[in-house]
Design an enzyme around this catalytic site. Structure first.
Site, PDB file in Angstrom:
ATOM      1  N   CYS A   1      -1.039  -5.245  -0.325  1.00 62.27           N
ATOM      2  CA  CYS A   1      -1.485  -3.974  -0.888  1.00 62.27           C
ATOM      3  C   CYS A   1      -2.120  -4.173  -2.263  1.00 62.27           C
ATOM      4  O   CYS A   1      -1.409  -4.355  -3.254  1.00 62.27           O
ATOM      5  CB  CYS A   1      -0.293  -3.022  -0.971  1.00 62.27           C
ATOM      6  SG  CYS A   1      -0.737  -1.449  -1.704  1.00 62.27           S
TER       7      CYS A   1
ATOM      8  N   CYS B   1      -1.246  -1.440  -4.799  1.00 60.18           N
ATOM      9  CA  CYS B   1       0.116  -1.521  -5.349  1.00 60.18           C
ATOM     10  C   CYS B   1       0.216  -2.656  -6.373  1.00 60.18           C
ATOM     11  O   CYS B   1       0.869  -2.509  -7.394  1.00 60.18           O
ATOM     12  CB  CYS B   1       1.150  -1.806  -4.251  1.00 60.18           C
ATOM     13  SG  CYS B   1       0.921  -0.891  -2.742  1.00 60.18           S
ATOM     14  N   ASP B   2      -0.397  -3.798  -6.082  1.00 54.33           N
ATOM     15  CA  ASP B   2      -0.113  -5.016  -6.849  1.00 54.33           C
ATOM     16  C   ASP B   2      -1.302  -5.584  -7.623  1.00 54.33           C
ATOM     17  O   ASP B   2      -1.117  -6.454  -8.476  1.00 54.33           O
ATOM     18  CB  ASP B   2       0.386  -6.120  -5.894  1.00 54.33           C
ATOM     19  CG  ASP B   2       1.630  -5.686  -5.145  1.00 54.33           C
ATOM     20  OD1 ASP B   2       2.429  -4.942  -5.728  1.00 54.33           O
ATOM     21  OD2 ASP B   2       1.790  -6.086  -3.976  1.00 54.33           O
TER      22      ASP B   2
END
Ligand code: NAP
Length: 309
Positions: free
Chosen positions: A131, A134-135
């Site tokens: 992701c 997300c990261d």
């Protein structure tokens, strides 16, 4: 006793919740471990009708939940651990508590497909991720070369997003043509920070000994030539696997695990309906999932309203 339990809160589940709530069925919606589903992990959704400027995935899902709750849907952060569909009312085990329901709408979505490499598993969250939104902004990825694996819309979206952080983004794809939609493919290939690596597969993620990602070993599938590429992160975006393990051996599935329907959204078990990515291997769009959620809700309402139920 519940009238309808909706399992999953992606576009399908929450749309089913809006419709069943408006039909006065007082639906209970169980979120599972990822409230809002995979769409909460994407950045801008540009193709959901009604949002000419695009809409943030998390914002879209938050609004869908609010809309469902406005009509009386109850959304509970809980996971279904077991389901007994052998007779009605159906019995569910939800976070250790038994629950009974007249009908179920399964909208459990799909999870990220993994490459299946041991090094991928060992370096998960140590530079391997599924992701970018997300990261991608983590300090370990800033101004570093990064790798995205895959050739679909997700891989293109991840690669584009990562150009904000990485020095170069290598897009490693096993063929010499992207699967992504034309608009996404064109945009991706025109980005000077994205370097496609065609006809190649990742055979190992380096370096397990250092306990962090330092590069990938790749193989050209046409020449069999092997090489390595330095990078600080590997973002795997090679598609999805339906979240249907709970119903193994109980409901019909195709060879990839997608739930099969008999008519409309109905399954072979009367009173159990399906919607969204857990039963759609073809379209897999936010808007088609929402449409399937609507259909499942209407089928469910008719089922409950019919004389025998
Ligand atoms: P996808 O379309 O199934 O693409 C998966 C990609 O991964 C393909 O390019 C495939 O290669 C590759 N792949 C699969 N298994 C692999 C393996 N073991 N090793 C290496 N490569 C592998 O999945 P997706 O990109 O996640 O998209 C899923 C659905 O969501 C699609 O319908 C897509 O249109 C939609 N989506 C839309 C948007 C958007 O419109 N903004 C964004 C994201 C997703 P091959 O091409 O060789 O099969």
């Amino acid at each position: 006793m519940e009238n309808v339990v909706i399992i999953g809160t992606g576009c399908a589940g929450l749309t089913a919740a809006i419709y069943t709530a408006r039909a006065n069925l007082n639906p209970l919606v169980l979120t599972g471990t990822m409230p809002g589903g995979l769409l909460t992990t994407t950045s801008i959704v540009e193709n959901f009708p009604g949002f000419p400027e695009g809409v943030d995935g998390f914002e879209l899902m938050t609004k869908l939940q609010k809309q469902a709750e406005r009509f009386g849907a109850r959304v509970k952060f809980a996971t279904v651990e077991a389901a007994d569909l052998s007779r009605r009312p159906f019995k569910l085990m939800v976070d250790g508590e038994p629950m009974e329901t007249k009908t179920i709408i399964i909208s459990t979505g799909a999870g990220h497909r993994h490459l299946g490499l041991e090094s991928e598993h060992l370096l998960d969250k140590k530079g391997v991720t599924y992701c970018a939104t997300c990261d991608g902004a983590l300090p370990m990825f800033r101004n570093q070369p990064l790798v995205v694996v895959g050739g679909g819309d997700s891989a293109c979206e991840e690669a584009m997003y990562l150009t904000r952080f990485g020095s170069t983004v290598y897009l490693i794809h096993r063929r010499d043509e992207l699967r992504a939609s034309k608009i996404m493919a064109d945009r991706t290939l025109a980005n000077p920070k994205i370097k496609p690596v065609w006809d190649s597969v990742v055979t190992e993620i380096l370096d397990v000994k250092q306990d962090k990602v330092t590069g990938v070993r790749i193989k050209n599938v046409k020449t069999n030539a092997e090489s390595t590429l330095d990078c600080a992160g590997v973002f795997v975006a090679i598609g999805h696997v339906p979240n249907t393990q709970l119903f193994n051996g109980v409901l019909d599935m195709d060879d990839a695990g997608y739930l099969k329907t008999t008519q409309g959204s109905a399954t072979k078990v009367p009173g159990v309906f399906v919607a969204g990515d857990c039963s759609d291997r073809v379209y897999r769009q936010a808007v088609t999932a929402a449409g399937m959620g609507c259909a499942a809700a209407i089928d469910c309402e008719r089922f409950l309203g019919s004389e025998d139920n």
